[in-house]
Design an enzyme around this catalytic site. Structure first.
Site, PDB file in Angstrom:
ATOM      1  N   HIS A 127       0.828  -1.201   0.000  1.00 19.91           N
ATOM      2  CA  HIS A 127       0.000   0.000   0.000  1.00 19.91           C
ATOM      3  C   HIS A 127       0.866   1.256   0.000  1.00 19.91           C
ATOM      4  O   HIS A 127       1.806   1.360   0.783  1.00 19.91           O
ATOM      5  CB  HIS A 127      -0.924   0.024   1.228  1.00 19.91           C
ATOM      6  N   LYS A 154      -1.286  -7.900  -4.953  1.00 22.56           N
ATOM      7  CA  LYS A 154      -2.175  -6.756  -4.691  1.00 22.56           C
ATOM      8  C   LYS A 154      -1.331  -5.508  -4.457  1.00 22.56           C
ATOM      9  O   LYS A 154      -0.462  -5.483  -3.579  1.00 22.56           O
ATOM     10  CB  LYS A 154      -3.063  -7.001  -3.474  1.00 22.56           C
ATOM     11  N   LYS A 298     -15.839  23.721 -19.551  1.00 22.42           N
ATOM     12  CA  LYS A 298     -16.604  23.848 -20.795  1.00 22.42           C
ATOM     13  C   LYS A 298     -15.940  24.783 -21.805  1.00 22.42           C
ATOM     14  O   LYS A 298     -15.997  24.550 -23.012  1.00 22.42           O
ATOM     15  CB  LYS A 298     -18.024  24.320 -20.486  1.00 22.42           C
ATOM     16  N   ASP A 336     -25.940  21.898 -23.977  1.00 17.92           N
ATOM     17  CA  ASP A 336     -26.504  22.622 -22.827  1.00 17.92           C
ATOM     18  C   ASP A 336     -27.618  23.573 -23.243  1.00 17.92           C
ATOM     19  O   ASP A 336     -28.646  23.667 -22.577  1.00 17.92           O
ATOM     20  CB  ASP A 336     -25.407  23.445 -22.124  1.00 17.92           C
TER      21      ASP A 336
END
Length: 514
Positions: A127, A154, A298, A336
């Site tokens: 980890h 893992k 945007k 939109d």
């Protein structure tokens, strides 16, 4: 579509045996494949007595036992030999998997007798709670874990940027051994959602929100119902929302339900993005087939596309990006303005007090738009195109003035809106994120200033009824929620993404439950 092999694992973290049993029963009910029994959370337990009881209660699920020490992000603070002995007992009494940390794995596995070693599969884990290393470093870590004798590798890292996840995907897809590769934090969420696409052995989901065993972990319910994890495979096309406020978005429910209903092999996921250019360059394969853009990207998206639809170029904002299959180029659109204007028009038509006649009910109306960003530009452009007179209000007056000049309207400051009342029957449209979850008490205009408006629209749809809309309704205005814009713009977006007609009835059914 077939069912793919990535397993869903729910962490069980009860502090008592009673709570463990309760949580295991819940996991069984919601349909997980494996339960990770976190022994480090138990306040006290007897391995020889309690471990067989836990396994017996998991008759329909596989069992994974973990006793994570503090030094690896867990709760166990006692003697390490006692902790590892408990895992050995779990192996002896019938566990399907046990998880041991890389730091102690070689010694632990070497100490097992042949009979014990043959029983469960051993996961060796590492980890990193700070970052995601390079592909070369992760590859070296895989080799170290394999050298311990692990059955399953893992590796859990942490995403500083969503682009970090691409390195983990690269490792997983080329792995020659069973591999669990997860990237923690909200920016790493897609590592958990797209596991089946890249061949991850399993992914984790919490029993409910607030019971996560690691940062960025979704719930099992979301994995199964919101993202259709069982339907994701190597050929699944990936779509998603690019933005900074994506945690509580409802769009995946809308699109993933639609994909499932027509058998379209796609999944829609949230992307928490810090750098749009870097994101698009990193996830540039044909598998990442389309994106929705929300604040604040945007306008930036306009510059990132290879080609832009003329209307989107005129508005100056892109909320839909489609990767053209023939050459991989990114094409930008704006849906939109269609969603917002049609929602406002429907609201006006639905009130006899406001509109009686043919043509657009916006014609001749005064429409006040709050916000000069991508959504504000789309609404201002759309309202002007329908014959409305437009006034722009924005925190930064210069930006309001710039947009007003673009659409042939006027500009005011937010402060001026408190007393702005040139005529009754005006339309107000909030095109900012003010009032969005979690800051649902925020509003940009005081209640006393709403009495002059005949209709108030809010582009925010989480919550559905914002403070602005509640106060507008109390002031006598017709209100139109952001859900209406959300559905309207999604129709065209869905058709751009899939080439299929939008299932409008389904969209409305799903949206009604949001």
């Amino acid at each position: 579509m077939g069912t793919y092999s990535t397993l869903i694992c729910a962490p069980i973290m009860g502090k008592s045996m009673t709570q463990m049993f309760t949580d295991m029963d819940e996991a069984k009910e919601i349909g997980v494949d494996i339960v990770e029994i976190r022994l480090d959370y138990l306040s006290s337990f007897n391995p020889h007595q309690d471990l067989p009881a836990l396994i017996k209660n998991c008759s329909t699920m596989l069992t994974l036992f973990t006793c994570r020490p503090k030094w690896e992000g867990g709760e166990y603070e006692g003697d390490d030999s006692i902790r590892l002995d408990a895992l050995k007992v779990a192996m002896e009494v019938g566990a399907d998997y046990i998880d041991v940390e890389l730091q102690v794995a070689h010694e632990f596995i070497s100490s097992l007798d042949e009979k014990t070693r043959e029983r469960p599969k051993i996961i060796v884990s590492s980890h990193n709670y700070h970052a995601t290393p390079s592909v070369e470093e992760i590859g070296g870590l895989v080799a170290r874990i394999q050298s311990t004798g692990a059955d399953i590798v893992k590796i859990a890292t942490t995403a500083v940027h969503v682009t970090d996840v691409a390195r983990m995907f690269q490792i997983i897809v080329h792995s020659q051994v069973p591999f669990i590769g997860l990237v923690m934090s909200e920016r790493g969420l897609i590592s958990r959602l797209l596991c089946p696409k890249y061949g991850g052995y399993l992914t984790f989901g919490s029993l409910e929100e607030g019971l996560e065993s690691a940062p960025g972990q979704p719930t099992v319910k979301d994995l199964l119902c919101k993202y259709n994890l069982r339907r994701i495979g190597p050929d699944t096309k990936v779509f998603g929302l690019i933005g900074k406020l994506v945690r509580h978005i409802k769009t995946p429910l809308l699109f993933n339900n639609a994909f499932k209903s027509v058998g379209f092999n796609g999944v829609y996921v949230p992307f928490l993005v810090d750098d749009l250019t870097k994101f698009l360059a990193t996830y540039a394969s044909a598998d990442f087939a389309g994106f929705s853009c929300t604040m604040p990207y945007k306008e930036v998206a306009l510059e990132c596309c290879d080609e832009v639809d003329p209307i989107a170029k005129l508005i100056g904002a892109v909320n839909t990006i489609v990767r053209r299959p023939s050459d991989g180029k990114l094409i930008g659109y704006n849906t939109d303005y269609i969603g917002a204007i049609s929602a406002i028009e429907d609201g006006l038509r639905g009130s006899d007090k406001i509109y009686q006649g043919s043509g657009s009910p916006l014609g001749g109306k005064l429409c006040v738009v709050i916000g000069a960003g991508g959504a504000g530009k789309a609404i201002a452009y759309g309202a002007k195109a329908k014959g409305a007179r437009v006034v722009i209000a924005n925190r930064t007056y210069e930006r309001a003035r710039e947009l007003a000049d673009l659409v042939g309207g006027d500009a005011v400051t937010l402060a001026q809106l408190e007393t702005f009342c040139p005529e009754d029957g005006m339309i107000l449209a909030n095109a900012t994120c003010i009032g969005m979850h979690p800051k649902i008490e925020d509003t940009l205009i005081p209640k006393h200033a709403l009495s002059a408006y005949a209709l108030v629209f809010d582009a925010v749809y989480t919550p559905k009824m914002t403070r602005l809309l509640l106060e507008a309704e109390e002031s006598g205005a017709v209100v139109v929620t952001g859900v209406e814009m959300f559905i309207g713009q999604a129709y065209e977006q869905y058709e751009r993404f899939t080439g299929l007609p939008a299932p409008k009835k389904l969209f409305r059914e799903v949206a009604s439950k949001l």
